[in-house]
Motif scaffolding. Structure first.
Motif, PDB file in Angstrom:
ATOM      1  N   ILE A  18       0.832  -1.206   0.000  1.00  0.00           N
ATOM      2  CA  ILE A  18       0.000   0.000   0.000  1.00  0.00           C
ATOM      3  C   ILE A  18       0.865   1.255   0.000  1.00  0.00           C
ATOM      4  N   ILE A  19       1.904   1.257   0.796  1.00  0.00           N
ATOM      5  CA  ILE A  19       2.703   2.468   1.008  1.00  0.00           C
ATOM      6  C   ILE A  19       3.784   2.689  -0.053  1.00  0.00           C
ATOM      7  N   PHE A  47     -11.208  -3.612   1.079  1.00  0.00           N
ATOM      8  CA  PHE A  47     -10.549  -4.863   1.430  1.00  0.00           C
ATOM      9  C   PHE A  47     -11.567  -5.837   1.991  1.00  0.00           C
ATOM     10  N   GLU A  48     -11.170  -7.112   1.975  1.00  0.00           N
ATOM     11  CA  GLU A  48     -11.988  -8.141   2.590  1.00  0.00           C
ATOM     12  C   GLU A  48     -11.063  -9.158   3.253  1.00  0.00           C
ATOM     13  N   ILE A  49     -11.619  -9.842   4.232  1.00  0.00           N
ATOM     14  CA  ILE A  49     -10.855 -10.881   4.920  1.00  0.00           C
ATOM     15  C   ILE A  49     -11.244 -12.223   4.308  1.00  0.00           C
ATOM     16  N   TYR A 109      -4.583   2.521   3.518  1.00  0.00           N
ATOM     17  CA  TYR A 109      -3.840   2.135   4.723  1.00  0.00           C
ATOM     18  C   TYR A 109      -4.769   2.121   5.947  1.00  0.00           C
ATOM     19  N   ILE A 110      -5.599   3.139   6.054  1.00  0.00           N
ATOM     20  CA  ILE A 110      -6.536   3.220   7.181  1.00  0.00           C
ATOM     21  C   ILE A 110      -7.520   2.043   7.143  1.00  0.00           C
ATOM     22  N   LYS A 119      -7.766  -1.087   9.894  1.00  0.00           N
ATOM     23  CA  LYS A 119      -9.017  -1.424  10.565  1.00  0.00           C
ATOM     24  C   LYS A 119      -9.274  -2.936  10.483  1.00  0.00           C
ATOM     25  N   LEU A 120      -9.101  -3.509   9.299  1.00  0.00           N
ATOM     26  CA  LEU A 120      -9.293  -4.960   9.153  1.00  0.00           C
ATOM     27  C   LEU A 120      -8.193  -5.745   9.877  1.00  0.00           C
ATOM     28  N   SER A 121      -7.008  -5.191   9.872  1.00  0.00           N
ATOM     29  CA  SER A 121      -5.897  -5.851  10.551  1.00  0.00           C
ATOM     30  C   SER A 121      -6.171  -5.961  12.044  1.00  0.00           C
TER      31      SER A 121
END
Length: 154
Positions: A34-35, A80-82, A142-143, A147-149
């Protein structure tokens, strides 16, 4: 000639981004993925060492505002999804359409502006526009990723 060559290059880059995005949805993502793109792109700011690429304050602000506005569309289509206890970039049917639309707007804008703005300054403005688009987009990604992380307990 230069306008046509740069437009063809922009189209090829756009196709490349769409292909990379489609492949990215098949593998888990990471903070590094991402970064790093805006970090690598930031080296392009070295173009401003050469006086022909420098822009006025007003041109800088205009390019930044347009870039940030365009980033909203990218932010809305990047989610994103898990899956299997890992975080994946969700495939969006709208993303390629939005990217192609932004590319067309960019090519038309470049055609119109090239008659009144020097090619070097215009290149500088489009770099600023692209950078001002990718940075907020990647910050938002990234945010969302963080959050999912946290949900996964990573």
């Amino acid at each position: 000639m230069l306008y046509v060559a740069s437009s063809v290059f922009a189209v090829l880059m756009g196709i490349g981004v769409i292909v990379i995005r489609m492949k990215a949805s098949k593998k888990p993502t990471s903070v590094k993925k991402i970064i790093l793109p805006p970090v690598f792109m930031s080296t392009g700011a070295l173009m401003f060492i050469i006086p022909e690429f420098r822009v006025s304050l007003m041109e800088l602000l205009e390019a930044m505002i347009v870039g940030m506005l365009f980033s909203i569309l990218l932010i809305k289509t990047s989610n994103f999804e898990i899956r299997d206890q890992q975080i994946y970039l969700k495939r969006s049917k709208a993303f390629p359409i939005i990217l192609i639309s932004l590319l067309i707007i960019r090519i038309i804008g470049k055609g119109i502006l090239s008659s009144s703005i020097d090619v070097g300054e215009l290149s500088g403005m489009f770099f600023i526009l692209a950078f001002s688009m990718i940075v907020p987009w990647r910050i938002a990604m990234y945010i969302k990723y963080q959050k999912l992380s946290r949900e996964l307990g990573k």
